[in-house]
Design a protein around this motif. Structure first.
Motif, PDB file in Angstrom:
ATOM      1  N   GLY A  19       0.818  -1.201   0.000  1.00  0.00           N
ATOM      2  CA  GLY A  19       0.000   0.000   0.000  1.00  0.00           C
ATOM      3  C   GLY A  19       0.857   1.258   0.000  1.00  0.00           C
ATOM      4  N   PRO A  20       0.252   2.412   0.256  1.00  0.00           N
ATOM      5  CA  PRO A  20       0.983   3.681   0.168  1.00  0.00           C
ATOM      6  C   PRO A  20       2.153   3.782   1.143  1.00  0.00           C
ATOM      7  N   TRP A  21       2.008   3.290   2.366  1.00  0.00           N
ATOM      8  CA  TRP A  21       3.097   3.364   3.329  1.00  0.00           C
ATOM      9  C   TRP A  21       4.212   2.391   2.974  1.00  0.00           C
ATOM     10  N   LEU A 161      -9.072  13.036   6.166  1.00  0.00           N
ATOM     11  CA  LEU A 161     -10.103  13.745   5.409  1.00  0.00           C
ATOM     12  C   LEU A 161     -10.203  13.246   3.980  1.00  0.00           C
ATOM     13  N   ALA A 162      -9.061  12.885   3.381  1.00  0.00           N
ATOM     14  CA  ALA A 162      -9.039  12.405   1.996  1.00  0.00           C
ATOM     15  C   ALA A 162      -7.636  11.903   1.692  1.00  0.00           C
ATOM     16  N   THR A 167      -7.777   5.308   5.042  1.00  0.00           N
ATOM     17  CA  THR A 167      -8.105   3.897   4.837  1.00  0.00           C
ATOM     18  C   THR A 167      -9.116   3.421   5.870  1.00  0.00           C
ATOM     19  N   GLY A 168      -9.662   2.229   5.618  1.00  0.00           N
ATOM     20  CA  GLY A 168     -10.761   1.717   6.417  1.00  0.00           C
ATOM     21  C   GLY A 168     -10.516   1.691   7.906  1.00  0.00           C
ATOM     22  N   LEU A 171     -10.215   5.262   9.411  1.00  0.00           N
ATOM     23  CA  LEU A 171     -11.479   5.988   9.489  1.00  0.00           C
ATOM     24  C   LEU A 171     -12.387   5.392  10.555  1.00  0.00           C
ATOM     25  N   GLU A 172     -12.304   4.091  10.750  1.00  0.00           N
ATOM     26  CA  GLU A 172     -13.140   3.431  11.753  1.00  0.00           C
ATOM     27  C   GLU A 172     -12.633   3.690  13.167  1.00  0.00           C
ATOM     28  N   GLN A 173     -11.308   3.542  13.368  1.00  0.00           N
ATOM     29  CA  GLN A 173     -10.743   3.636  14.713  1.00  0.00           C
ATOM     30  C   GLN A 173     -10.319   5.050  15.081  1.00  0.00           C
TER      31      GLN A 173
END
Length: 293
Positions: A19-21, A161-162, A167-168, A171-173
């Motif tokens: 992924g991005p990281w 924010l964007a 990521t999921g 945003l959830e935690q």
């Protein structure tokens, strides 16, 4: 001229995640050497693994087991639940581990990772990025000589924010699980061990933490990944009878962290001695977080 030991035998690292990281940090830094060599990448999306491995000439493993066969150390750049599932398997295979924070999505999962590391007796290192910067180390050294009555701190950014890092699981935690380990680690190291912690607010928007330390000091921490700031703000201020001691990342170059992290991880692997924040530290931080939620 005698060749560097790293030139003769760099640590062969396999990367889990694409992924991005993984692309921005892990693959790039591990491939830069000379202390390490990126040997292979494995991800559940094969096309992403190819895109991450190709710039560095690394192989793409067809499975996690194949990755373990191709390396002596494993770096994780995946969501906490995936790390908590796979890291114990790597530890049981005798692989050194470069772990992300948090160790897992919850305390039980984090404990399984730390227990597996301890039982296997393998080297582990936690990617608490700021810990590897000279400015951070100078601040913590100065803090050891300070008498601190109270502290205030913050870690704020707008990545939730964007963008790629919205990521999921983040945003959830929210900020507590993602940014909390960084800031709590700094407060615990600078002020003293945390004995009690409470929070108010919403981890997905803005969270305030109050920490009581064993030495009687009290600290405050503000956390948010959902505020519109031009760049991340990380600041710790220590107050007492002497002059305030301030740590601020606004002017530091985070690129200075990566060679230190890579060198210390490779040294730990070669010597078998962990000196940097490790899985046990990650578990301690997650225990603090679990008291808030």
């Amino acid at each position: 001229m005698t060749p560097s030991p790293w030139t003769r035998r760099p640590v062969e690292v396999g990367l889990v995640g694409a992924g991005p990281w993984a692309r921005a940090m892990h693959a790039r830094i591990l491939a830069a050497g000379p202390e390490t060599r990126l040997t292979a990448v494995w991800a559940r999306r094969a096309e992403a693994a190819h895109a991450t491995a190709a710039p560095y000439g690394a192989d793409v493993a067809g499975s996690f087991e194949e990755l373990l066969d191709r390396c002596e150390a494993v770096a994780f750049a995946v969501p906490p639940a995936v790390q908590a599932e796979l890291a114990p398997l790597a530890a049981r295979r005798g692989k050194a581990l470069l772990l992300e924070k948090p160790l897992g999505p919850g305390l039980d999962a984090a404990r399984r990772v730390a227990d597996a590391v301890a039982e296997a007796g393998v080297v582990s290192q936690l990617v608490l990025t700021k810990r590897y910067h000279p400015v951070t180390r100078a601040f913590l050294a100065a803090a050891r000589d300070a008498e601190v009555s109270g502290a205030r701190s913050c870690y704020l950014h707008g990545a939730f924010l964007a963008g790629e890092f919205a990521t999921g699981w983040r945003l959830e935690q929210g900020a507590l699980l993602d940014l909390g380990p960084h800031l709590l680690d700094l407060l615990d190291a600078a002020v003293g061990p945390v004995k009690a912690i409470r929070g108010t607010g919403d981890s997905r928007t803005w969270l305030e933490l109050t920490c009581e330390h064993e030495n009687g000091a009290v600290s405050q921490a503000s956390l948010s990944g959902a505020v519109n700031v031009p760049r991340a703000v990380t600041r710790v201020e220590l107050f007492g009878a002497g002059e305030p001691l301030v740590y601020d990342t606004a002017e530091i170059d985070h690129e200075e962290c990566w060679p230190v992290l890579r060198r210390e991880f490779a040294t730990a692997v070669r010597t078998g001695v962990t000196t940097a924040p490790d899985a046990a530290r990650g578990l301690y931080l997650q225990e603090l977080i679990a008291r808030v939620v």
